[in-house]
Structures are given as C-alpha cells and as structure tokens.
Design a protein around this motif. Structure first.
Motif, short mmCIF file in Angstrom:
data_model
loop_
_atom_site.label_atom_id
_atom_site.label_comp_id
_atom_site.label_asym_id
_atom_site.label_seq_id
_atom_site.Cartn_x
_atom_site.Cartn_y
_atom_site.Cartn_z
N GLU A 1 0.93 -1.17 -0.16
CA GLU A 1 0.03 -0.08 0.07
C GLU A 1 0.83 1.25 0.09
OE1 GLU A 1 -3.27 0.65 -0.31
OE2 GLU A 1 -3.38 -1.46 -0.60
N ASN A 2 2.04 1.26 0.63
CA ASN A 2 2.66 2.30 0.69
C ASN A 2 3.41 2.59 -0.73
OD1 ASN A 2 3.84 3.83 3.07
ND2 ASN A 2 3.78 1.90 4.00
N VAL A 3 3.79 1.50 -1.30
CA VAL A 3 4.37 1.70 -2.65
C VAL A 3 3.46 2.44 -3.57
CG1 VAL A 3 5.57 0.49 -4.77
CG2 VAL A 3 6.29 0.28 -2.42
N ARG A 4 2.25 2.09 -3.39
CA ARG A 4 1.02 2.05 -4.26
C ARG A 4 0.50 3.62 -4.08
NH1 ARG A 4 -4.07 0.52 -5.64
NH2 ARG A 4 -4.68 0.79 -3.57
N LEU A 5 0.84 4.21 -2.94
CA LEU A 5 0.27 5.50 -2.60
C LEU A 5 0.29 6.45 -3.52
CD1 LEU A 5 -0.63 7.04 0.05
CD2 LEU A 5 1.70 7.97 0.48
N PRO A 6 1.52 6.78 -4.15
CA PRO A 6 1.42 7.86 -5.14
C PRO A 6 0.42 7.57 -6.14
CG PRO A 6 3.63 7.10 -4.70
CD PRO A 6 3.01 6.15 -4.20
N LEU A 7 -0.06 6.52 -6.58
CA LEU A 7 -0.97 6.25 -7.51
C LEU A 7 -2.56 6.27 -7.06
CD1 LEU A 7 0.66 2.83 -8.73
CD2 LEU A 7 0.92 5.05 -9.76
N ARG A 8 -2.51 6.48 -5.73
CA ARG A 8 -3.85 6.92 -5.31
C ARG A 8 -4.26 7.96 -4.81
NH1 ARG A 8 -3.77 4.08 0.34
NH2 ARG A 8 -5.51 5.64 0.56
N ILE A 9 -3.16 8.71 -5.16
CA ILE A 9 -3.38 10.27 -4.86
C ILE A 9 -3.36 11.16 -6.03
CG2 ILE A 9 -1.87 12.12 -4.07
CD1 ILE A 9 -1.46 10.51 -1.51
N GLY A 10 -3.97 12.50 -6.06
CA GLY A 10 -4.04 13.21 -7.06
C GLY A 10 -5.10 12.83 -8.27
N GLY A 11 -5.91 11.95 -7.43
CA GLY A 11 -7.25 11.78 -8.78
C GLY A 11 -6.77 10.61 -9.70
N ARG A 12 -5.59 10.06 -9.26
CA ARG A 12 -5.15 8.85 -10.10
C ARG A 12 -5.71 7.65 -9.62
NH1 ARG A 12 0.22 10.79 -11.75
NH2 ARG A 12 -0.36 12.93 -10.68
N ARG A 13 -5.98 6.77 -10.85
CA ARG A 13 -6.24 5.55 -10.67
C ARG A 13 -5.12 4.46 -11.14
NH1 ARG A 13 -11.43 5.39 -13.70
NH2 ARG A 13 -12.45 7.05 -12.32
N ALA B 1 11.98 0.24 -0.05
CA ALA B 1 10.49 0.45 -0.16
C ALA B 1 10.11 1.80 -0.48
CB ALA B 1 9.56 0.19 0.85
N ALA B 2 10.85 2.98 0.21
CA ALA B 2 10.74 4.44 -0.29
C ALA B 2 11.29 4.69 -1.72
CB ALA B 2 11.50 5.17 0.54
N ILE B 3 12.15 3.85 -2.13
CA ILE B 3 12.46 4.04 -3.55
C ILE B 3 11.78 3.66 -4.51
CG2 ILE B 3 14.61 3.34 -5.32
CD1 ILE B 3 16.61 3.15 -2.91
N CYS B 4 11.19 2.57 -4.12
CA CYS B 4 10.13 1.88 -5.16
C CYS B 4 8.74 3.02 -5.17
CB CYS B 4 9.63 0.48 -4.31
SG CYS B 4 9.39 -0.89 -5.07
N ARG B 5 8.32 3.31 -4.00
CA ARG B 5 7.56 4.25 -4.00
C ARG B 5 7.61 5.61 -4.65
NH1 ARG B 5 6.17 6.98 1.68
NH2 ARG B 5 8.41 7.73 1.27
N ALA B 6 8.88 6.25 -4.71
CA ALA B 6 9.48 7.15 -5.60
C ALA B 6 9.28 6.79 -6.96
CB ALA B 6 10.67 7.59 -5.18
N LEU B 7 9.50 5.57 -7.28
CA LEU B 7 9.47 5.16 -8.86
C LEU B 7 8.13 4.61 -9.14
CD1 LEU B 7 12.43 2.73 -9.10
CD2 LEU B 7 12.28 4.96 -9.98
N ALA B 8 6.90 4.71 -8.47
CA ALA B 8 5.51 4.33 -8.78
C ALA B 8 5.15 5.25 -9.68
CB ALA B 8 4.71 4.60 -7.43
N ARG B 9 5.14 6.17 -10.06
CA ARG B 9 4.50 7.18 -10.94
C ARG B 9 5.39 7.21 -12.29
NH1 ARG B 9 2.22 12.64 -7.98
NH2 ARG B 9 0.28 11.49 -7.10
#
Lengths: 287, 282
Positions: free
Chosen positions: B121-133, B168-176
């Motif tokens: 869920e942490n890594v997916r966070l950037p994909l949930r934010i800013g009206g993203r799907r 995990a933080a690097i992963c999250r930064a790469l999510a978008r």
C-alpha cells in the motif's frame, strides 16, 4: 546529526522485534502474577472491610458489610431484564444516554479539532473559548443544561456530549498538529490535495491521540449522564443511586457504584482492544 | 573562490555533452542562476543558494556533495516542488518547474513510509493520490521485485529493517514512473555495511530502471562510487565549485571500484576541494 546518533537509531530499528518479543513474554509471565496479586489484595481489602464493620460496629446506613452489598447487587441483577426495580433498565438508560452523548460530542470534538488544526483562522477565533471552557469545571454547567433541555433524555445526552467533546477536540487538534513534517513533505511532493493529506496522512497519524481522547471521553460521558440524572430524571443508574440514598439504602448505593465501576472497566477494555487493532503500528520502530 | 567556481562550471558544461555513454544526454533538468533566500523568524534573510547552474542529462546519475548546510537539500527541495526559488530558472524537460511534478520522484533521508499501510500500500500510495487510478496493478509488484522486496508486500514498515524501508521508499518514488529520481541522503541513517549494500543495490536499480538520478550525499566515497558526475558545492550560500566526471566502468563493485586508482584519485581530489572550502566534512 552525529554519527553516533545514526548508529543508535539503526540499532534500535534492528533490535526492536526481538526486544518486543522478550517483553511480551515477560509481561505474560508477569500478568498472571499481577492478577493473583490483585485478587489477593481485593480479598484482604474485603476482609478488612468486613472486620472493621463488625469490630467497630459501624451502622449499616454508614457502611454496610460487603456481604450486604453483594446481596444488594444480586437482588438488583436477579430480576427479569425489563423489570423496573432491577439494575438493568436504569443501567441501559444511562448507557444509552452516555453513548449518544459520546457519539455526538465525540464526533463534534473530532470535527472541531480538525477544523482548528487545518484552518488557522478557525483556530484563532475558537481557541480562546476552547481554553476558557476547558478550564471551567463543566459539571457546574449541568443545572443550566437541565434548564435548557429539561429533565428528559436530552439533558443527559447534552451533558455527556459536552464532557466527551473536549478531550476529543484537544487530542485531535494536538495529534494533527504534531504530524511528522517529513510526512507532509511527502504528501506535497505527491501533489496531494489538502483533503487527501488530511485523510491519508494526518488523520491516521493522529489516531493514537484520538484514541487516547476516546478513552477519556467514554468515562467522561458516563460521568456526564449520571450528573444530569442526579439533577432529576425518570430513570437511570443516577436515579437508582439518589432513590436508594433517600431511603438510606447504602448497600444499593454501593451495589450501583460497583456496577458502574465494572461498566467503566468493560468500556475501557473494549476501547483499548479496538485501539490495538486499529493503531497496531503505534509505538513501533519506524526509522 | 566564487570566481573559480564559475570558471569550473563553464568548463564542465561541454564535457557533460561529449559523454562516453551511448545514452542520449539531452539535459532533463536545467538550473540557471538558481538562488534561494530564506526569511528568518527574526526578520533577517539567509541565502541558502547563490546562483546555481547545473544541467542534468537524461539517464545521468548525478551526485551532489558539499558541506553541511550548503544548500544541497534546498536545491533538491526546489526541484521536488517543496520550496519556491527566489531567483533563477529551473526547467524539467524544457518546461519550468512549478510546484510538485509527477515526473519527479523523491526519496527522503528517512524512509517516511506510512506506518499504518503495508509495504504494498505504501508503494502504491502515489497512484492513489491526485485523482489517479491504479491503471496497472502489476506494476507495483514488478517494482517491489526489482528492489528485492518481493514477498514483503503484506509486511508493515515496522517489520522491515532500515535498509528495506529505504528500498520500499525508492519503490514508492518510482511508482509514477517519474523522469527523475531525487534522493536526499537516502542512506544517511543506515549503518556502514548496509549502506555499502544499498549503494550496490541502487546502482542495480538505476541500471534496471534507466532513470535519471540526482543523489545528495555527505559521503565522498558514495558519490564517486555511484555517480556519472559528482557536483561539488561550496559552503552556504551554496554554489557549484566543480563538476567531476566519473568514468569508472559499470557495473561497479566495492571490491574492484574502491581500489581502482582512478576512484582513489577522484575521492582524494574531491576531499581536497572540500577541505579547501573550509567545510566541516567527515
């Protein structure tokens, strides 16, 4: 940041799981002993109570012996569920009013605490009143509330709600204002909207504070409902107490107090259980 | 001293263009005369950055080193959209950077994972934010596998070591799927051994993801080990002193690279440069 500092932090995050396990086992071992010790203490206390009543010949309208209190408790509980002479109906009435007050006052407290934390102007305008009301002994407002809301359930709910409101408002506000700034940076780097930041980061981060507030509010709302009942009501455990007092049935007063004590412990335990499952991460290492 | 810096910078710019790599080196991020002045509580002004000029080519791994408080973090915060520059120009792929951009991924000094969310869920966070799907649920899994966190999806951050949290933080930064990955001393809180491992890991992730990286670090060794370029900044108010090109062969390993005479020469040279600026560097 010194190098030593860095080491200490890393060390802590590595060692913690093992340490936590050890502590779990220790507290489990200790818990059994603590329960035994608590029970032993209670037995000694009851014995002393009984002895002092017998030896000092304290009249039962001052302090009834424990056996009389137990039998009063039994009399109150050994009745049909809907019987008006037992404890069930008044307790249910008190719990309903306290619960309603807890819900309404608590939600309003979380809402207002959130608004104050999120919007500076709201904080600036409301903070002085919040502080003034906070430092006022709110029990003193009870007669006023009875004038406004009458002797029905609404005055009990209002009093319970008023007492539940403040701990939640203060704790929600504090929790939201002490969120790790790095978390807010993260949300800003992700272009999160204000609402998203609140919902996704701030409110969960404030959850441990909110739960501490809920714990306090639960006790306070019960207190509020009973105080309002003292001032006049058709039913409720507060009414049971005042009626027993009127006929110097002190054993029933004691029995009602024991019942309230048990109720308080049950509520507290439930809230703690919910808290543990919701904010399971609180207090754990997160470097 | 300031004069020297300017000369070095202009000398470094052409060098950056005639690179040995086959990657296209069109500048992705261009900073021109970027300055940042903070207003203190007492009403004074503190210049954090003074006229920084840097061009970061696409696919480049650029390390920024400098004394504590030289404004390198400030520079990163400007690119991340967390601060607003006072003067100068900052562009990403030709267009000015205004606020946070989805093309910029940030890794902070601490992992700043949300402790109540699972790793997944942490890594997916950037994909949930800013009206993203979340259009491609498999992507999160692939990213986690790339950073070596496959099988840890359902763990919570407190169940991970510091190094794994930072992965995990690097992963999250790469999510978008950003164009550039900004890293602000991501391994500063790790012990020396974990840090070395994470350096090798980061190189691997970088080679696999083909991202542009701007890494801020205190460690000269780390910067030379990881970077295609090491940009050395002066004390506050920060400006670019010198831009070193690191042509050590990749993939670099600790055994070989850190005993390479070229590596040692570069580390020595950068250290000498930092010492001469009077920074209190380790």
């Amino acid at each position: 940041m010194s190098r030593q500092d860095v080491h200490v932090r890393e060390q802590a995050s590595i060692d913690l799981p093992a340490q936590a396990h050890a502590e779990d086992r220790l507290s489990l071992l200790g818990r059994r002993n603590r329960i035994l010790l608590t029970l032993a203490g209670a037995v000694v206390l009851l014995g002393l109570w009984h002895l002092s009543v017998v030896v000092l010949q304290v009249p039962p309208y001052i302090l009834p012996p424990p056996a009389t209190v137990v039998s009063a408790l039994w009399n109150g509980l050994h009745v049909p569920l809907m019987s008006p002479v037992g404890f069930y109906v008044p307790l249910a009435s008190t719990l309903y009013n306290a619960g309603m007050g807890f819900l309404i006052g608590g939600l309003l407290g979380i809402l207002l605490g959130s608004l104050m934390a999120e919007f500076r102007p709201v904080e600036t305008v409301l903070m002085p009143y919040a502080f003034a009301l906070q430092s006022l002994p709110k029990v003193a407002i009870a007669p006023l509330i009875v004038i406004w809301c009458g002797f029905g359930d609404s005055s009990k709910i209002a009093m319970a709600g008023l007492l539940a409101f403040f701990p939640l408002m203060v704790n929600t506000f504090t929790g939201l204002r002490t969120v790790d700034p790095a978390l807010l940076d993260l949300m800003r780097a992700l272009s999160a909207t204000r609402l998203e930041t609140y919902r996704v980061a701030k409110l969960p981060a404030a959850a441990p504070y909110v739960f501490a507030g809920l714990d306090m509010a639960a006790v306070y709302s019960l207190l509020g409902a009973i105080i309002a009942e003292f001032l006049g009501a058709q039913q409720g455990i507060g009414v049971t107490i005042t009626q027993a007092q009127a006929v110097t049935d002190v054993a029933t007063v004691f029995a009602a107090l024991v019942l309230l004590g048990i109720t308080g412990i049950v509520i507290h335990t439930v809230i703690r259980a919910v808290e543990r499952s919701v904010v399971h991460w609180a207090g754990r290492a997160n470097a | 001293m300031r004069h020297v810096g300017r000369i070095e910078l202009t000398a470094a710019k052409p060098a950056e263009l005639r690179t040995t790599s086959s990657k296209a080196r069109t500048p992705l991020v261009v900073a021109e005369g970027v300055a940042k002045t903070y207003r203190t509580v007492s009403g004074g002004n503190i210049a954090a950055l003074r006229a920084v000029d840097i061009a970061i080519g696409e696919g480049d791994f650029v390390c920024l080193v400098g004394p504590s408080g030289c404004g390198k973090s400030t520079f990163l915060r400007l690119i991340a959209g967390l601060d607003v520059l006072s003067t100068g120009r900052l562009t990403l792929a030709g267009s000015p950077l205004v606020g946070a951009s989805p093309d910029v991924g940030v890794v902070f000094q601490s992992a700043t994972l949300l402790p109540w969310l699972s790793v997944y869920e942490n890594v997916r966070l950037p994909l949930r934010i800013g009206g993203r799907r979340d259009s491609d649920p498999g992507r999160t899994q692939r990213l986690l596998a790339m950073v070596g966190l496959a099988g840890f999806e359902d763990k919570y951050p407190y169940e991970l070591s510091g190094g794994m949290q930072q992965r995990a933080a690097i992963c999250r930064a790469l999510a978008r799927d950003p164009k550039i990955l900004l890293m602000d001393e991501p391994f500063g809180a790790l012990d020396a051994l974990t840090r070395e491992r994470m350096n090798v890991e980061l190189q691997r992730i970088w080679l696999a993801s083909q991202k542009t990286v701007l890494l801020i670090t205190h460690s000269i060794g780390e910067s030379v080990f990881l970077g295609d370029r090491v940009v050395v900044m002066s004390q506050r108010p920060g400006r670019v002193l010198q831009d070193f090109r690191i042509d050590l062969p990749r993939p670099r390993t600790f055994e070989q690279t850190t005993s390479d005479p070229e590596y040692l020469r570069l580390v020595r040279e950068i250290r000498a440069l930092l010492d001469s600026t009077g920074g209190d560097e380790a």
